[in-house]
Design a protein around this motif. Structure first.
Motif, PDB file in Angstrom:
ATOM      1  N   HIS A   2       0.878  -1.169   0.000  1.00 58.01           N
ATOM      2  CA  HIS A   2       0.000   0.000   0.000  1.00 58.01           C
ATOM      3  C   HIS A   2       0.909   1.210   0.000  1.00 58.01           C
ATOM      4  N   ILE A  25       3.511  -5.305   3.476  1.00 57.86           N
ATOM      5  CA  ILE A  25       3.223  -6.297   4.504  1.00 57.86           C
ATOM      6  C   ILE A  25       3.451  -7.675   3.900  1.00 57.86           C
ATOM      7  N   ALA A  82       2.554 -11.007   4.190  1.00 57.31           N
ATOM      8  CA  ALA A  82       1.576 -11.843   4.882  1.00 57.31           C
ATOM      9  C   ALA A  82       1.970 -13.309   4.827  1.00 57.31           C
ATOM     10  N   GLY A  94      -3.177 -12.207  12.593  1.00 56.19           N
ATOM     11  CA  GLY A  94      -2.171 -11.579  11.742  1.00 56.19           C
ATOM     12  C   GLY A  94      -1.078 -12.518  11.272  1.00 56.19           C
ATOM     13  N   ALA A  95      -1.181 -13.800  11.650  1.00 60.12           N
ATOM     14  CA  ALA A  95      -0.146 -14.767  11.265  1.00 60.12           C
ATOM     15  C   ALA A  95      -0.179 -15.076   9.771  1.00 60.12           C
ATOM     16  N   LYS A 113      -3.159 -16.654   8.295  1.00 66.29           N
ATOM     17  CA  LYS A 113      -4.047 -17.796   8.066  1.00 66.29           C
ATOM     18  C   LYS A 113      -5.071 -17.514   6.971  1.00 66.29           C
ATOM     19  N   SER A 114      -5.754 -16.385   7.092  1.00 67.23           N
ATOM     20  CA  SER A 114      -6.777 -16.063   6.099  1.00 67.23           C
ATOM     21  C   SER A 114      -6.151 -15.865   4.729  1.00 67.23           C
ATOM     22  N   THR A 115      -5.027 -15.192   4.707  1.00 66.50           N
ATOM     23  CA  THR A 115      -4.340 -14.978   3.437  1.00 66.50           C
ATOM     24  C   THR A 115      -4.014 -16.327   2.794  1.00 66.50           C
ATOM     25  N   HIS A 157      -8.298 -19.809  15.661  1.00 65.58           N
ATOM     26  CA  HIS A 157      -7.239 -19.502  16.607  1.00 65.58           C
ATOM     27  C   HIS A 157      -7.515 -20.123  17.971  1.00 65.58           C
TER      28      HIS A 157
HETATM   29  N1  ATP Z   1      -5.911  -6.946   1.700  1.00 56.52           N
HETATM   30  C1  ATP Z   1      -4.878  -6.703   2.514  1.00 56.52           C
HETATM   31  N2  ATP Z   1      -4.138  -5.592   2.377  1.00 56.52           N
HETATM   32  C2  ATP Z   1      -3.105  -5.347   3.169  1.00 56.52           C
HETATM   33  N3  ATP Z   1      -2.704  -6.132   4.167  1.00 56.52           N
HETATM   34  C3  ATP Z   1      -3.391  -7.249   4.378  1.00 56.52           C
HETATM   35  C4  ATP Z   1      -4.513  -7.602   3.567  1.00 56.52           C
HETATM   36  N4  ATP Z   1      -5.001  -8.789   4.009  1.00 56.52           N
HETATM   37  C5  ATP Z   1      -4.215  -9.145   5.039  1.00 56.52           C
HETATM   38  N5  ATP Z   1      -3.249  -8.233   5.257  1.00 56.52           N
HETATM   39  C6  ATP Z   1      -2.199  -8.311   6.285  1.00 56.52           C
HETATM   40  O1  ATP Z   1      -1.576  -9.560   6.192  1.00 56.52           O
HETATM   41  C7  ATP Z   1      -1.296 -10.070   7.484  1.00 56.52           C
HETATM   42  C8  ATP Z   1      -1.944 -11.422   7.637  1.00 56.52           C
HETATM   43  O2  ATP Z   1      -3.344 -11.237   7.649  1.00 56.52           O
HETATM   44  P1  ATP Z   1      -4.382 -12.426   7.732  1.00 56.52           P
HETATM   45  O3  ATP Z   1      -5.733 -11.845   7.590  1.00 56.52           O
HETATM   46  O4  ATP Z   1      -3.983 -13.490   6.793  1.00 56.52           O
HETATM   47  O5  ATP Z   1      -4.164 -12.915   9.227  1.00 56.52           O
HETATM   48  P2  ATP Z   1      -4.952 -14.009  10.049  1.00 56.52           P
HETATM   49  O6  ATP Z   1      -3.952 -14.996  10.498  1.00 56.52           O
HETATM   50  O7  ATP Z   1      -6.111 -14.507   9.278  1.00 56.52           O
HETATM   51  O8  ATP Z   1      -5.459 -13.180  11.291  1.00 56.52           O
HETATM   52  P3  ATP Z   1      -6.843 -13.255  12.094  1.00 56.52           P
HETATM   53  O9  ATP Z   1      -6.728 -14.407  13.031  1.00 56.52           O
HETATM   54  O10 ATP Z   1      -6.900 -11.960  12.810  1.00 56.52           O
HETATM   55  O11 ATP Z   1      -7.933 -13.431  11.095  1.00 56.52           O
HETATM   56  C9  ATP Z   1      -1.786  -9.043   8.468  1.00 56.52           C
HETATM   57  O12 ATP Z   1      -0.686  -8.254   8.867  1.00 56.52           O
HETATM   58  C10 ATP Z   1      -2.753  -8.214   7.681  1.00 56.52           C
HETATM   59  O13 ATP Z   1      -2.773  -6.902   8.139  1.00 56.52           O
END
Ligand code: ATP
Ligand code: MG
Lengths: 229, 347
Positions: free
Chosen positions: B13, B18, B20, B41-42, B44-46, B199
């Motif tokens: 951005h 970041i 991910a 923030g680990a 997982k969703s990504t 989590h």
């Molecule tokens: N679309 C995006 N743009 C910028 N940064 C992102 C985006 N999606 C995720 N991130 C960043 O990537 C990192 C991993 O995010 P992610 O959502 O995968 O975490 P997570 O493990 O699913 O967390 P949670 O348990 O809170 O859902 C975070 O630092 C988040 O801020």
């Protein structure tokens, strides 16, 4: 007091009922036709703006930026100016710049940008998660627009459509003033210019009732659609 | 089989970057209930969004049954996505459609005719226990019911894999348990691989057969739960069966022991006490059913009961001299390792 006010009118306003009715149907015709064109054009503009916006599904600034600019120009021009500027365009499309049919051109061009923004805003209200869910199922962009975006945004779209319809009544009266017929024309020609104040007031009452009717029906439809979900 | 190879995802951005995902290689065998766990923030969703390419990885590959999804043209990718169902934390049902309409939606975009998609949807609503709510709109449903519709919808196209991103995080604990049971049933009955982000370790314990632990964009530990719990050095094992280590007293040595299905039921500790003459005290830990097997992690303290008795123990180094009250921990560890117990000596 009353006598003084009405002194200028020689004929009772009831003599004009036939003409008033004709003006009313002309207004309805203008509103209905331009609404039809505006809704189609506005939907196209709105969907295109939404989809090509920087975070849209078909992000494309070469479409989004010029289209957005065009829409903003269209919206910033006062309608009266647009009416006059568009006279030659209208003549080219309809063959004449006079009458109710001719008024449909400036009405559509004047309102489509506004309705386009209304559509864009309504689409933005749709939770992006739902779009993603559809994508995860293998939906095409067309599926997403037709089966997700528009149905999900329907209450917002209908509320925007009501807003636009009411605006048409206003604009069509203005168009009437420069020769498009309808209630606006009637009020000026027979009411204002002949100092027939009761006739002018009667026309205003008809306009108010029309607007009230459109708004009420619109609200009902929106509520019915929203309630079903 | 779902596989990722060196997945990297960097969000940019403006000037901020970041990372991910920083190189995630993962293999998810068909038929597993695979948990992905890690702190907020680990990544997982990504990661899970990269599996069906809702998120395009910056580099790396995603393979479903040995086909590289990242290399597919858009139309082919859309048809592959129909083999991958997705369930969302916030359900993402369409408010403009009835429950039935939501479940038929994926079939509709696949071009399946009305009668067949209706029949299939009703069948699935029956599976999730909502057949009687088919004509209701989602706004009338509770969270748990909405998620059931979400699961039915995800199953409509008969996918091989179900991706669930915190499918139970928006639900109370009892409802959450029911949804997890349903996911487990779906896995058993339809043979669908379930990939589940959470989590909460309790979710992993409840239904997962394998898991991956994510930290800061990397997978730091992964594998079948039984195997992970059986590995004393495993971070996942530590999280699955946490210990509350007590400090060692004078003359005591601490040992971390892990038991799997084969060893959890055998009296190996009492044998140890007899054969090597050590007193074994359990300080922390327990035995539980995890991933469908009995597993245990124990922290024990050892103390010599009879000085010199270590002499002559099978396979051990020469015993400690008589009169010394300390225990030859290495000998004990060797004894246990021979009998299939995982051991780690605490410093
Ligand atoms: N679309 C995006 N743009 C910028 N940064 C992102 C985006 N999606 C995720 N991130 C960043 O990537 C990192 C991993 O995010 P992610 O959502 O995968 O975490 P997570 O493990 O699913 O967390 P949670 O348990 O809170 O859902 C975070 O630092 C988040 O801020
Ligand atoms: Mg997440």
């Amino acid at each position: 007091m009353n006598d003084a006010l009405f002194a200028a009118s020689e004929e009772p306003w009831t003599d004009y009922l036939d003409l008033l009715w004709q003006a009313f149907t002309e207004t309805l015709y203008m509103v209905a036709m331009s609404a039809l064109f505006t809704f189609v054009l506005g939907l196209l503009i709105g969907v295109l703006l939404y989809a090509t916006s920087p975070d849209g599904v078909l992000a494309n600034r070469f479409v989004y930026t010029p289209l957005g600019l065009l829409v903003n120009v269209g919206r910033s021009l006062p309608f009266l100016i647009l009416l006059i500027v568009l006279l030659p365009v209208t003549r080219a499309i309809v063959g004449t710049s006079l009458g109710a049919t001719a008024a449909i051109v400036p009405l559509t061009i004047g309102s489509a940008p506004f309705f386009g923004r209304v559509v864009e805003t309504a689409l933005r209200e749709v939770d992006p998660g739902r779009i993603e869910a559809a994508q995860s199922m293998g939906a095409t962009s067309e599926d997403i627009v037709v089966k997700v975006l528009l149905p999900e945004a329907l209450p917002g779209l209908l509320a925007g459509a009501t807003l636009t319809l009411v605006m048409f009544v206003d604009y069509s009266a203005m168009a009437g003033a420069i020769g498009a017929g309808g209630l606006g024309n009637f009020a000026i020609k027979y009411g204002y210019q002949r100092f027939n104040t009761p006739l002018m007031l009667a026309t205003v009452v008809v306009l108010v009732v029309l607007v009230q009717l459109l708004q009420t029906v619109g609200d009902r439809v929106v509520r019915a659609v929203a309630h079903r979900r | 089989m779902f596989r990722t190879e060196e997945l990297v995802k960097t969000f940019t951005h403006g000037s901020s970057r970041i990372e991910a995902l920083r190189g995630v290689s993962l293999a998810i065998p068909q038929g597993e209930v695979y948990g992905i766990i890690g702190r907020s923030g680990a990544g997982k969703s990504t990661l899970i969004r990269c599996l069906n390419l809702l998120e395009r990885p910056t580099s790396g590959r995603v393979l479903l049954d040995d086909e590289d999804l990242t290399a597919l043209p858009a139309a082919t990718l859309r048809s592959r996505r129909r083999r991958i169902g997705m369930v969302f934390q916030h359900f993402h049902l369409l408010s403009s459609r009835s429950v039935l309409g939501n479940v038929t939606f994926p079939l509709e975009i696949q071009g399946i005719d009305r009668a067949r998609r209706r029949a299939r949807a009703l069948e699935l609503l029956d599976v999730v226990g909502l057949a009687d709510r088919a004509d209701d709109y989602p706004s009338r449903l509770s969270g748990g019911q909405k998620q059931r519709v979400g699961i039915a919808r995800a199953l409509a196209g008969s996918p091989r894999v179900l991706l669930c991103d915190e499918a139970t995080s928006a639900l109370d604990s009892q409802t959450s348990e029911q949804i997890l049971d349903l996911l487990g049933e779906v896995n058993r009955v339809f043979g669908v691989t379930v990939v589940l982000i959470t989590h909460e370790m309790s979710v992993v314990r409840a239904i997962c057969t394998s898991a991956a632990l994510m930290e800061d964009g990397r997978v730091v530990d992964s594998g079948p739960l039984v195997e992970r719990v059986g590995d004393p050095s495993s971070d996942l094992g530590r999280l699955l069966l946490p210990l509350d280590p007590a400090p060692a007293a004078d003359g005591e040595r601490h040992l971390l022991l892990t038991f799997t299905d084969a060893t959890a039921g055998s009296p190996v500790l009492s044998q140890l006490a007899r054969d090597l003459g050590v007193d074994v005290t359990i300080r922390s830990g327990g035995v539980e059913r995890i991933g469908g097997a009995e597993v245990g992690r124990l922290q024990v303290s050892l103390r010599a009961s009879l000085p010199g008795s270590l002499r002559g123990s099978p396979g051990s180094s020469p015993g400690t001299p008589a009169g010394d009250a300390t225990v030859d921990v290495d000998a004990v560890a060797g004894y246990l390792a021979e009998r299939g117990v995982g051991t780690q000596v605490h410093a």
